[in-house]
Design an enzyme around this catalytic site. Structure first.
Site: not given
Ligand code: HSE
Length: 432
Positions: A18, A133, A136, A138, A140, A191, A205, A209
């Site tokens: 990222v 933002e 949660v 990515g 969106i 991947g 995960d 969220k």
């Protein structure tokens, strides 16, 4: 000084998948960003663990540093992007940056879900922004819509597919008939899943969220510890096939609900009808389905992970925080005024799909029905298939509390006529 002369100094902490895309976009779009913000951004440092690691972006000479705290608290830094992840040192870095007067953009869902209030309070005290933002789903946009666009409405439910890895695995099981291990292996080969897939597969995960979504949707504080969590490792090919028979599909859902003024937040696999908009979310995509009193039903869909999509969300926050810095103001902070109770899982209302291997004798179906009735659980449908001496029953209940339903299953497991309870799965996404 004219608007165009203002410079906002940006520090990026972390340069993984990222961070490298954040750095790339910051450098490539510097003129457009200046026009959108009303001030120029200047990347002044990128904190990394190792200076000599290979990276997806060429960081300009002299900007890399291993001194993350030194960079985060540099006196002239206006905006800090934290994309290291994990609890420490990320928390100390963010608190240091805020205390030093920088605004912060972070994608750190685990930290926000565990200790968000500490960060929000520090941001309020410093009169700076903390935006997240990217934490949660990515790319969106879902947190800003909850925080701002729906701030005049009453959100009653948020149903999300917020983990791409598990959605890929369940989708693979559904489309190919594969078992969980086989589908996980394929996700790892492609991947989509980590070598250690625990955080995704066991629902950690998604639970982080869910805590963030519930806090924003219901204006209260919900932490990861408040979220009931079950992963997908126990989902079998037979569960997925049984879902198909019922015109359903199995998804790992993050479910946040408002009930009688209290909130519930849970993550578990569930069957949802093929007709539900979330059923069409395939592969590693994410989607969040929001129900509110005035707006009705809304669906947010897109890529929920990956360097570039996640960086898109980070940059959006960075532009907002930079605009606020340029205007010497701050955006909307935490809204936790409602201070709602968090319901125990046993008090949440759901439906169950139960697969039961039973002896094929007279009265067996009646005994099974009686077990449901004893716990005040009403049966919606029963399907039976013969299997030599035995029969396989599939019972789908009407809505009841999770406590009633799990007591029914415990009762079934103790009955002599029951050989095995082969499958228990919640059924969601349908109002009766
Ligand atoms: N590992 C997550 C997923 C992405 O599979 O969706 C980051 O939250």
């Amino acid at each position: 000084m004219s608007e165009g002369d203002k410079r906002l100094k940006v520090a990026v902490l972390g340069c993984g998948s990222v961070g490298s895309q954040v750095v790339r976009l910051l450098l490539e779009q510097v003129d457009d960003l200046a026009a959108r913000i009303g001030a120029r951004t200047e990347l002044v440092g990128v904190a990394v663990r190792r200076l000599d690691a290979s990276r997806e972006v060429e960081v300009p000479e002299g900007l890399l540093t291993t001194d993350a705290m030194g960079l985060a608290t540099r006196e002239d830094v206006d905006l800090v992007v934290e994309v290291i992840g994990g609890i420490e040192p990320a928390r100390s870095l963010i608190l240091g940056a805020l205390e030093n007067g920088a605004s912060v953009v972070t994608a750190n869902k685990a930290l926000l879900a565990e200790d968000g209030p500490t960060l929000f309070e520090a941001a309020a005290k410093a009169n700076r922004d903390i935006f997240y933002e990217a934490a949660v789903a990515g790319a969106i946009p879902i947190l800003r819509p909850l925080r701002e666009s729906l701030a005049g409405d009453t959100v009653t439910r948020v149903l999300g597919i917020v983990n791409g890895t598990t959605n890929f695995i369940l989708d693979k099981m559904d489309s190919s008939g594969a078992g969980f291990s086989e589908a996980l292996e394929e996700a790892q080969d492609l991947g989509y899943a980590e070598a250690d897939p625990t955080a995704d597969v066991e629902g950690f995960d998604a639970a982080a969220k869910a805590a963030i979504l519930a806090s924003l949707a219901f204006h209260t504080r919900v932490t990861a510890a408040d979220v009931y969590r079950e992963g997908i490792a126990e989902v079998t090919a037979a569960d997925v096939a049984s879902a198909r028979e019922m015109k359903c599909v199995v998804k790992l859902l993050a479910i946040c609900e408002l009930k009688d003024g209290a909130v519930s937040a849970r993550v578990h696999p569930a069957m949802i009808p093929l007709s539900h908009p979330l059923a069409s979310v395939r592969e590693a995509y994410n989607a969040v389905f929001v129900e509110s009193e005035a707006a009705g039903q809304l669906m947010f869909y897109g890529p929920g992970a990956g360097g570039s999509p996640t960086a898109s969300a980070v940059l959006g926050d960075l532009v907002s925080a930079a605009r606020n810095r340029a205007a010497n103001t701050r955006g909307v902070g935490e809204s936790a005024y409602a201070d709602r109770a968090v319901l125990a899982m046993g008090d949440t209302i759901t439906r169950y799909h139960v697969g039961i291997d039973v002896l094929d004798h007279a009265g067996v179906l009646a005994s099974v029905a009686t077990a449901f009735a004893e716990h005040d659980v009403s049966i919606q449908t029963v399907r039976q298939e013969g299997r030599a001496e035995d029969a396989q029953l599939v019972v789908v209940s009407h809505r009841a509390t999770d406590a009633q339903l799990s007591a029914t299953v415990a009762h079934l497991r103790e009955m002599d006529i029951v050989r095995d309870v082969t499958s228990v799965m919640r059924v969601e996404g349908e109002q009766e």
